[in-house]
Structures are given as structure tokens and as C-alpha cells.
Design an enzyme around this catalytic site. Structure first.
Site, PDB file in Angstrom:
ATOM      1  N   ASP A   1       0.870  -1.177   0.000  1.00  0.00           N
ATOM      2  CA  ASP A   1       0.000   0.000   0.000  1.00  0.00           C
ATOM      3  C   ASP A   1       0.903   1.223   0.000  1.00  0.00           C
ATOM      4  O   ASP A   1       2.098   1.126   0.285  1.00  0.00           O
ATOM      5  CB  ASP A   1      -0.880  -0.016   1.257  1.00  0.00           C
ATOM      6  N   SER A   2       0.342   2.395  -0.286  1.00  0.00           N
ATOM      7  CA  SER A   2       1.125   3.635  -0.203  1.00  0.00           C
ATOM      8  C   SER A   2       1.493   3.950   1.242  1.00  0.00           C
ATOM      9  O   SER A   2       2.452   4.661   1.496  1.00  0.00           O
ATOM     10  CB  SER A   2       0.324   4.793  -0.789  1.00  0.00           C
TER      11      SER A   2
ATOM     12  N   GLY B   1      -2.553   9.151  -4.063  1.00  0.00           N
ATOM     13  CA  GLY B   1      -3.795   9.597  -4.709  1.00  0.00           C
ATOM     14  C   GLY B   1      -3.755  10.972  -5.342  1.00  0.00           C
ATOM     15  O   GLY B   1      -4.666  11.339  -6.083  1.00  0.00           O
TER      16      GLY B   1
ATOM     17  N   CYS C   1      -3.680  -0.784  -2.177  1.00  0.00           N
ATOM     18  CA  CYS C   1      -3.884   0.650  -2.415  1.00  0.00           C
ATOM     19  C   CYS C   1      -4.832   0.833  -3.601  1.00  0.00           C
ATOM     20  O   CYS C   1      -4.599   0.301  -4.690  1.00  0.00           O
ATOM     21  CB  CYS C   1      -2.528   1.284  -2.720  1.00  0.00           C
TER      22      CYS C   1
ATOM     23  N   GLU D   1      -6.358  10.791   8.894  1.00  0.00           N
ATOM     24  CA  GLU D   1      -5.016  10.836   9.481  1.00  0.00           C
ATOM     25  C   GLU D   1      -4.951  11.777  10.677  1.00  0.00           C
ATOM     26  O   GLU D   1      -4.163  11.559  11.592  1.00  0.00           O
ATOM     27  CB  GLU D   1      -3.978  11.160   8.411  1.00  0.00           C
TER      28      GLU D   1
ATOM     29  N   CYS E   1     -11.253   3.668  -1.010  1.00  0.00           N
ATOM     30  CA  CYS E   1      -9.977   4.104  -0.436  1.00  0.00           C
ATOM     31  C   CYS E   1      -9.849   3.444   0.930  1.00  0.00           C
ATOM     32  O   CYS E   1     -10.841   3.358   1.663  1.00  0.00           O
ATOM     33  CB  CYS E   1      -9.941   5.631  -0.313  1.00  0.00           C
ATOM     34  N   THR E   2      -8.649   3.006   1.264  1.00  0.00           N
ATOM     35  CA  THR E   2      -8.459   2.278   2.531  1.00  0.00           C
ATOM     36  C   THR E   2      -8.897   3.085   3.754  1.00  0.00           C
ATOM     37  O   THR E   2      -9.287   2.516   4.759  1.00  0.00           O
ATOM     38  CB  THR E   2      -6.974   1.914   2.749  1.00  0.00           C
ATOM     39  N   HIS E   3      -8.789   4.420   3.653  1.00  0.00           N
ATOM     40  CA  HIS E   3      -9.086   5.250   4.825  1.00  0.00           C
ATOM     41  C   HIS E   3     -10.582   5.465   5.063  1.00  0.00           C
ATOM     42  O   HIS E   3     -10.991   5.790   6.171  1.00  0.00           O
ATOM     43  CB  HIS E   3      -8.444   6.636   4.664  1.00  0.00           C
TER      44      HIS E   3
END
Lengths: 266, 266
Positions: free
Chosen positions: A10-11, A43, A73, A152, A184-186
């Protein structure tokens, strides 16, 4: 049967949500996870850059014995999957198709929304994936770049988060989608505020679906390992101040083995 | 007299605001600008990573003939200035000290606020710089990481921007600072909303002060060039989708000469 580890990249550390689901469904498999924290986020960068970074990430995992690669990602899966697949002989899957399949299973009106980073949405990767499986569905994409920073910052229910979500999601709400794919993972960490705005529709977080797809692929290729220890080794290209705290929130368990690694490009 | 260009680097294109001020005050100097857009942002990464990136950036500018280096990135100036200065024989200045000097000139109560990225604030670089010049002043730092993403999204006066600014700035407001230093290249673009909350106090944007310091240093070292063409060549490590639009907003003029460059680490 193959005792080598599954490689995931992943990033950053958001992809640990996908590692978490894979660990649930395949508890005996060993995992090697690479987060390219020195160059994140992906992204907002160019397609050319993401392809280069993704190839370097896959190369690292393969050099560490990965028998299978999962691109966790969404930005990378959107623009680099084909190229990484062609470049290496190890099988590679991304996070786009599993989510698309699930969304098509759930939708009744064939009106589906997708939210992701700017790159993911503008690449058109989701539209292409949907149209390949179902020509009749209508896909509405919205880039929500601020969602990444809000997660974040840990502002899951700040009033500003709700205002931002309203601005981003309004067109999807007005278009009466019945299924929303979190690309998106977040984004699953903002599900509370997203549901508040979008209401009672279907939500797809591809993390679980990737696990399901991985199980099928490992079986098909005879690569399963049901005698491993279920270890997870984490490699990051940068160890930022609060990676441990955020990483544990994503993985849902303590980060035991974390190493810093320098790739060719970091 | 030295006809070589002045080198400026930043993590991205935000440092073009500093290039803009330098061009105003030194219109005959040629400038070579490097934006490390492939690895931005710096403000959330480790000190170790920023030192490595900054050294590579300076190396590139020197290889292109830079006679003087300006570190336009506040995060990099906070943690890597000393090391870059020691490593190379070309003179190097950062953006911290010029802003600190100006803030000390303006303050009457010696209560000064500083806002910046997480790295800039937690590094303590501003506190150290203030205390070196004036032991009696009180310095209050606040990390405002979401400001960077809001500027990149172009949300200068979105209601969410105001809410976020209120949350970040409240402690500074309550502490009755009389001077606020904007310690990040992106923050001057949010000056409207910041003033709305902080009211009639002094604001310091170091961009102009860096130009003043640079003029003095060039003179002292006999490095000025009053016969140049005032060209600016821009090098970026990644060309993202909307770099041109955002870059022109920062520089205040069209970006004419832009090249993509691969550093050792990008």
C-alpha cells in the site's frame, strides 16, 4: 501448498485494514506487508509515478519470497494493476474488482456511487470494471481527497468532517444511488458520518471481498498454506511520528514486527 | 558578481510563493526551482526522511550550478538546514530565521504564535530560533496539518475551512498572542479565514523576509547578478494532474519552463 508468505503493499498503513481481513479469513498464512510511507500519498500524484512506485513495491515483496501479491492501495490498483501483473510472474490482484463484484450483487437499482482519491476517480478504473461486468449499471464517481487527511488527523466526528462529507456526497445523495463503494483504505473509518448523510443504502468496503477473492485464487493455483504461523512482518519506507498508533488502529492488533526499508526509490 | 542562478527547493510547488517574492526584489537574478512533488508532503514524514530528501534536492541544484540555496520548505528548514549547510560549500538559508526576526520586530507583548505542519511544530525549530534572538518571548506553536490539504483542494472560504481554523487557532486566540507567524508555504492562502478568527494582530508571512535576507547575503558574499535575464526554470520530481493551475496561483505568473526530473530517490 506453498509456505511462502502473501505479499501486500500500500502507499501507507491504510492497507493494514485489508491485511486485517486477510488474517481473519486465512489465519495460517504468513504475510509480508510493505507500506511506502516515504512517498505517500499516491492519490494526488501522476499515473506515471504510481506505476513506478508500484513496480518497485512488488519487486521488493517478490525479493522477500512473496508467492502472491495483493495491491491494497486503491490508487495503485486503479492505474498500475495491469502493468504489475504483466511485469512479474507471481499472481497479483488489486482491490477494485472484488468491490465492484460485491456492489453489483447488492444493488437493486443499478445506480452505484464510488468515492475515492482524485487519482482513483479520474482514472476511470471503477467505471471500466463495472461496465465489464454489467453494461447496464450507472456509476457515479466522486473524488474526496480531504477524507484521507481527516482520517489521518483522527477527526472522525468533528463538525468540519460532516460539512466536508456533505459537500462531497451531495451529488450522490441527489442522484439516489442505492449502493456506495468506499474506494480508499481510509474511508471505512468515516463510515459514521457517511451513513449520517447517505442514509440507509448499501455500503461496500472491499477489504473483506479482497480476502474472499484471495482464498479462491490461492486454492485455484494450489498456493494455500494451512500449516503456517500466521505471522505478519511489516516493512515501511519511512517511520513517521505516529505510524504505530495509526497502524494499530488499522490492523486491529499490536504491530509487532516493523522494519524500515529503503527501496531503490525512497 | 556571479551570473549563476539562485537555487530554491521545496517539497512541492508551495515554495513558488517564496520564488515570487525573490523575483520581485531581485528581478535580474536567474532562478532554478526544484519541487519534490513525487515525495510531498514532507510535514508528516520523519526527520530522517526529510534530511535525506533535502540533501538530494540541494545536490541537484548544485549540480545545475546554483550559487546560493534557499530552502523554501518550512518542514525542511526546521530539521535539515544545519545539515545541508554543513554538507555543501554553497551558502544555504532557510525560511525559519527571517520570519522569526520579523515577528520579534513586530510584537509588543512578546507573545507570539506559530502555525505550521506537524513536523515543523514538533521539531521545536521555531522555539529554538526565537529563544536564540530573544530569551524573554513566549512562543506558542500549533500544528495545522489539514490547512495544507484545504489549500490544495482550493477551499479557501468553505464553511468547513472556518470550522477547522477555529479548532486549530482557539488556543492561540485564548492566549492573546499579538503576532502570528505563518510557518508553512500554503498558509498565506488562508489568511482571510485566519484573520476572521484571530482578528487585528500582526501576521508574518516569511516569504518577503526571505527575499530581504537573501539580498543581504548575496551582497555580503559578492554573489549578486544585476545583468541576468530574470529567468525561472522549474524542475518537479512528479507532474501531477493540476500542478500547473496550482503552481501559477502560487507564483503569480505563468509557469513557462517546467521539466520533470528524476532524483536519485524519486
Amino acid at each position: 501448498m506453498n509456505k511462502n508468505p502473501i505479499g501486500i503493499f500500500d502507499s501507507g498503513i491504510g492497507g493494514l485494514t485489508i491485511a486485517k481481513e486477510i488474517r481473519k479469513i486465512l489465519p495460517k498464512e504468513d504475510i509480508i506487508y510493505l507500506g511506502d510511507t516515504a512517498r505517500l500519498p499516491y492519490g494526488t500524484k501522476s499515473i506515471e509515478a504510481i506505476i513506478k512506485f508500484s513496480t518497485e513495491n512488488a519487486q521488493f515483496l517478490i525479493s522477500r519470497g512473496a508467492k502472491f501479491i495483493v495491491i491494497a492501495c486503491y490508487s495503485s490498483s486503479s492505474v498500475a494493476l495491469d502493468i504489475v501483473q504483466k511485469r512479474f510472474s507471481v499472481p497479483v490482484i488489486g482491490v477494485i474488482k472484488p468491490g465492484v463484484k460485491k456492489a453489483l450483487e447488492l444493488t437493486k437499482t443499478a445506480k452505484i456511487g464510488v468515492i475515492g482519491t482524485t487519482l482513483t476517480i479520474y482514472s476511470g478504473a471503477y467505471e471500466k470494471a463495472f461496465k465489464k461486468l454489467n453494461k447496464q449499471c450507472e456509476v457515479l464517481g466522486r473524488a474526496c481527497p480531504l477524507f484521507v487527511s481527516l482520517v489521518e488527523e483522527g477527526w472522525f466526528d468533528h463538525p468540519a468532517t460532516e460539512l466536508i462529507a456533505e459537500t462531497y456526497l451531495k451529488p450522490l445523495k441527489e442522484d439516489n444511488i442505492d449502493t456506495l463503494l468506499l474506494g480508499c483504505t481510509h474511508f471505512p473509518l468515516l463510515i459514521g458520518v457517511i451513513k449520517k448523510i447517505m442514509g440507509d443504502i448499501n455500503y461496500v468496503d472491499a477489504a473483506r471481498e479482497v480476502g474472499v477473492e484471495l482464498v479462491q485464487e490461492l486454492k485455484k493455483l494450489n498456493l494455500e498454506n494451512d500449516q503456517g504461523n500466521g505471522n505478519i512482518s511489516i516493512y515501511l519506507t519511512d517511520l513517521s511520528m505516529n505510524f504505530k498508533e495509526i497502524g494499530e488502529r488499522f490492523l486491529g492488533e499490536p504491530l509487532k514486527s516493523v522494519s524500515r526499508v529503503s527501496l531503490k526509490g525512497t
